[in-house]
Structure formats: C-alpha cells, structure tokens
Design a protein around this motif. Structure first.
Motif, PDB file in Angstrom:
ATOM      1  N   ASP A   4      58.019  33.068 -64.572  1.00  0.00           N
ATOM      2  CA  ASP A   4      57.770  31.943 -65.468  1.00  0.00           C
ATOM      3  C   ASP A   4      58.853  30.893 -65.197  1.00  0.00           C
ATOM      4  O   ASP A   4      60.008  31.042 -65.615  1.00  0.00           O
ATOM      5  CB  ASP A   4      57.840  32.459 -66.918  1.00  0.00           C
ATOM      6  CG  ASP A   4      57.702  31.337 -67.934  1.00  0.00           C
ATOM      7  OD1 ASP A   4      57.778  30.151 -67.554  1.00  0.00           O
ATOM      8  OD2 ASP A   4      57.547  31.664 -69.133  1.00  0.00           O
ATOM      9  N   LEU A   5      58.455  29.812 -64.498  1.00  0.00           N
ATOM     10  CA  LEU A   5      59.469  28.853 -64.032  1.00  0.00           C
ATOM     11  C   LEU A   5      60.076  28.065 -65.197  1.00  0.00           C
ATOM     12  O   LEU A   5      61.259  27.724 -65.166  1.00  0.00           O
ATOM     13  CB  LEU A   5      58.866  27.898 -63.001  1.00  0.00           C
ATOM     14  CG  LEU A   5      58.480  28.554 -61.669  1.00  0.00           C
ATOM     15  CD1 LEU A   5      57.827  27.558 -60.731  1.00  0.00           C
ATOM     16  CD2 LEU A   5      59.704  29.162 -60.989  1.00  0.00           C
ATOM     17  N   GLY A   6      59.277  27.814 -66.249  1.00  0.00           N
ATOM     18  CA  GLY A   6      59.794  27.098 -67.421  1.00  0.00           C
ATOM     19  C   GLY A   6      60.990  27.844 -68.004  1.00  0.00           C
ATOM     20  O   GLY A   6      62.023  27.246 -68.333  1.00  0.00           O
ATOM     21  N   LYS A   7      60.858  29.148 -68.099  1.00  0.00           N
ATOM     22  CA  LYS A   7      61.905  29.989 -68.656  1.00  0.00           C
ATOM     23  C   LYS A   7      63.110  30.055 -67.705  1.00  0.00           C
ATOM     24  O   LYS A   7      64.264  29.973 -68.133  1.00  0.00           O
ATOM     25  CB  LYS A   7      61.345  31.399 -68.878  1.00  0.00           C
ATOM     26  CG  LYS A   7      61.941  32.068 -70.066  1.00  0.00           C
ATOM     27  CD  LYS A   7      61.090  33.234 -70.477  1.00  0.00           C
ATOM     28  CE  LYS A   7      61.946  34.132 -71.359  1.00  0.00           C
ATOM     29  NZ  LYS A   7      61.545  35.511 -71.292  1.00  0.00           N
ATOM     30  N   LEU A   8      62.807  30.179 -66.419  1.00  0.00           N
ATOM     31  CA  LEU A   8      63.883  30.297 -65.420  1.00  0.00           C
ATOM     32  C   LEU A   8      64.798  29.069 -65.450  1.00  0.00           C
ATOM     33  O   LEU A   8      66.014  29.184 -65.370  1.00  0.00           O
ATOM     34  CB  LEU A   8      63.265  30.453 -64.022  1.00  0.00           C
ATOM     35  CG  LEU A   8      64.242  30.603 -62.860  1.00  0.00           C
ATOM     36  CD1 LEU A   8      64.957  31.955 -62.932  1.00  0.00           C
ATOM     37  CD2 LEU A   8      63.523  30.489 -61.519  1.00  0.00           C
ATOM     38  N   PHE A   9      64.174  27.871 -65.594  1.00  0.00           N
ATOM     39  CA  PHE A   9      64.953  26.636 -65.506  1.00  0.00           C
ATOM     40  C   PHE A   9      65.374  26.103 -66.876  1.00  0.00           C
ATOM     41  O   PHE A   9      65.572  24.893 -67.028  1.00  0.00           O
ATOM     42  CB  PHE A   9      64.153  25.561 -64.749  1.00  0.00           C
ATOM     43  CG  PHE A   9      63.854  25.940 -63.329  1.00  0.00           C
ATOM     44  CD1 PHE A   9      64.858  26.415 -62.489  1.00  0.00           C
ATOM     45  CD2 PHE A   9      62.579  25.822 -62.812  1.00  0.00           C
ATOM     46  CE1 PHE A   9      64.599  26.763 -61.175  1.00  0.00           C
ATOM     47  CE2 PHE A   9      62.305  26.167 -61.496  1.00  0.00           C
ATOM     48  CZ  PHE A   9      63.308  26.643 -60.678  1.00  0.00           C
ATOM     49  N   GLU A  10      65.504  26.971 -67.868  1.00  0.00           N
ATOM     50  CA  GLU A  10      65.904  26.563 -69.232  1.00  0.00           C
ATOM     51  C   GLU A  10      67.157  25.686 -69.248  1.00  0.00           C
ATOM     52  O   GLU A  10      67.269  24.776 -70.053  1.00  0.00           O
ATOM     53  CB  GLU A  10      66.220  27.825 -70.041  1.00  0.00           C
ATOM     54  CG  GLU A  10      65.086  28.313 -70.893  1.00  0.00           C
ATOM     55  CD  GLU A  10      65.351  29.717 -71.439  1.00  0.00           C
ATOM     56  OE1 GLU A  10      64.485  30.199 -72.151  1.00  0.00           O
ATOM     57  OE2 GLU A  10      66.427  30.296 -71.149  1.00  0.00           O
TER      58      GLU A  10
END
Ligand code: SAM
Length: 267
Positions: free
Chosen positions: A91-97
């Motif tokens: 989940d890229l959204g979560k990775l790039f928090e």
C-alpha cells in the motif's frame, strides 16, 4: 545472509561498479537530493550509493532475509525505511506517510525479469506520487517500452509506456554485469511521468489497443467488429481505417479512434 541467489525472486545482483555508477549518475542528473523508492534492493548494490545521496529513502524487498539484513544495516539512519513485502501488494499511500504533500519521488529498480512489466504498469499511472522511474529490464522488454507505433516491436506495453510517460533507453548491459549472470542482455530505461490524456481516456485507449493487437496481423475492421456493431456512427466515421492493420497506425491515430468510440459507453 544466504550466499545463494534465489532464482524464483529473479535475483541477479549488480556487482559491477561501472554500471552502478552509470545508474546513480542518471538518477542524480534529474535531482541532486531526491526522494527515492528502491524496488528490490537485494544486497544493496545500488542502495549503498542512493542512501547517502537522498533526502528520504524507502525500499521494498520481498526476500525476508535480504530485507532484514538491509533494515539492520540502516537501522540508525533516520531517513531510511526498509519494508519487507511484495511490491505488487504494498500500500503505497501508507508507505509514503512521511512524505510532505506535493513532494515527488523517483522510483528505482533493478527488477526481477518475471515481474518487471507488472511493476512498471503499477507505477506508470502514479504521476501524483512519482516524477520519474529508472528501471532495469530484460533488453527485449526495454526495447518494447520505447518502440514507436508503426514498428514491429510496438505493442500493448509500448502503448502503456507512451501514454503515461516519456521513456528513453539509457544503456544496455551484458549478462556478466550481474552475479549470477542471467541468460539474457539487460537495459536500463528512464521514464518521465507525463500522462498524455486523462486517466479514463488512457484506459479506453489501452482497451482498444489490447483488442486490436490481440490479432495484430488482422485488419482493424475485423478485430474491432463487435465495437463497430455497437456504434454505427463511429463505424462510418473511421471507415478509412478498417482495412489497415493496427501496426500501420500512429499512437495518435489509435488514440483518436478509441476516443471517438461511444458504443460501449466506456468513455
Ligand atoms: N537491486 C539489487 C541489485 O541490483 O543487485 C537486486 C536486484 S535483483 C535483479 C531483484 C531483487 O528484487 C531481488 O533482491 C529480489 O529478492 C527482489 N524482488 C523480487 N520480487 C520482488 C517483489 N515482488 N517485490 C519486491 N522485491 C522483489
């Protein structure tokens, strides 16, 4: 760390310092202090140069053992985050928090050959997150990425690439640049993300290109028969193209054909 490379994970490590340098130079020519995502860092051949050069650095590695060794190595370096996961599922959204809004990332990867195209297709539409991609592929896949419409190599992958980005094949690498050496040549490709059309339009264009290139030797009128029936006005408007094969058209012609279609109500 295991001394054996795992074939199932496409592990061919880039031990060659000359090619490591060429890769780093290409990436830093876009941004001297970039935010970097590395896909499949492995034993850290490229990572070792990218970490000191970057403002923030994320990596996603599927191999638990290699991922854990890298996480350990960089545990005291604040701007580094190593995630042990399958990049196709992450989940890229979560990775790039921790990314500030608007900051764009450069994705880099010496990719496993078996999932290279899938990873590319996941990344291409994400121009709100990424400014550029720098990716290694089997040479033939790299050549398909940059093949112009109207040539033998052009196909669905080329359309994906060219609808979403400006791509350049930067250089080729022989098998012995890697350890273990793969059976094929490789090539390193840059992609500047710049979608030509809106997301929904790109989707319709790709749908038509998939259909047309499934039977690339057939005339368009035959491969798109079902669409012509659904939209007689379109059928008539593009009458001049039905005797052509898809590989005779430019990407712009294929796009305008797709965008003119209204029969499936997909636009
Ligand atoms: N970057 C390293 C180098 O240049 O030496 C390793 C490159 S090797 C060709 C590919 C790497 O991707 C391996 O470390 C492998 O474990 C990892 N990998 C394979 N499939 C992956 C996936 N789905 N998600 C994340 N990493 C993956």
């Amino acid at each position: 760390m295991s001394v054996y490379a795992k074939k199932s994970l496409g592990q061919n490590f880039l031990n060659n310092a000359h090619y490591q340098e060429k890769i780093i130079k290409a990436i830093l020519s876009v941004n001297e202090k970039p935010l970097i995502l590395e896909i499949g860092p492995g034993r850290g051949a490229i990572t070792q140069h990218l970490v000191p050069a970057s403002e923030k650095f994320w990596a996603v590695e599927k191999d638990k053992e290699l991922g854990a060794a890298l996480a350990e190595k960089y545990s005291a370096v604040d701007h580094v985050k190593i995630c042990i996961d399958d990049f196709l599922k992450v989940d890229l959204g979560k990775l790039f928090e921790t990314r500030s809004p608007g900051q764009k990332i450069i994705a880099v990867g010496n990719l496993p050959y078996n999932v290279g195209s899938q990873i590319l297709i996941k990344l291409l539409p994400l121009n709100d997150l990424f400014s550029h991609l720098f990716l290694m592929f089997q040479k033939e896949v790299a050549e398909r990425c940059v093949a112009k419409a109207g040539t033998r190599d052009f196909g669905v992958l080329s359309a994906w690439v060219q609808l979403y980005s400006k791509a350049s094949l930067l250089f080729k690498l022989p098998p012995n640049a890697f350890s273990p050496a793969p059976k094929v040549d490789s090539a390193f490709v840059s992609f500047e993300l710049a979608p030509r059309y809106q997301a929904e339009q790109n989707r319709v264009i790709i749908e038509l290109i998939k259909k047309a290139f499934q039977t690339r030797r057939k005339m368009l009128g035959t491969s798109l028969k079902a669409w012509r029936k659904l939209d007689p006005a379109w059928d008539q408007e593009f009458e001049g193209l039905w005797k052509k094969r898809p590989e005779e058209l430019s990407l712009e012609q294929l796009a305008s054909l797709a965008l003119g279609y209204g029969g499936g109500k997909s636009k």
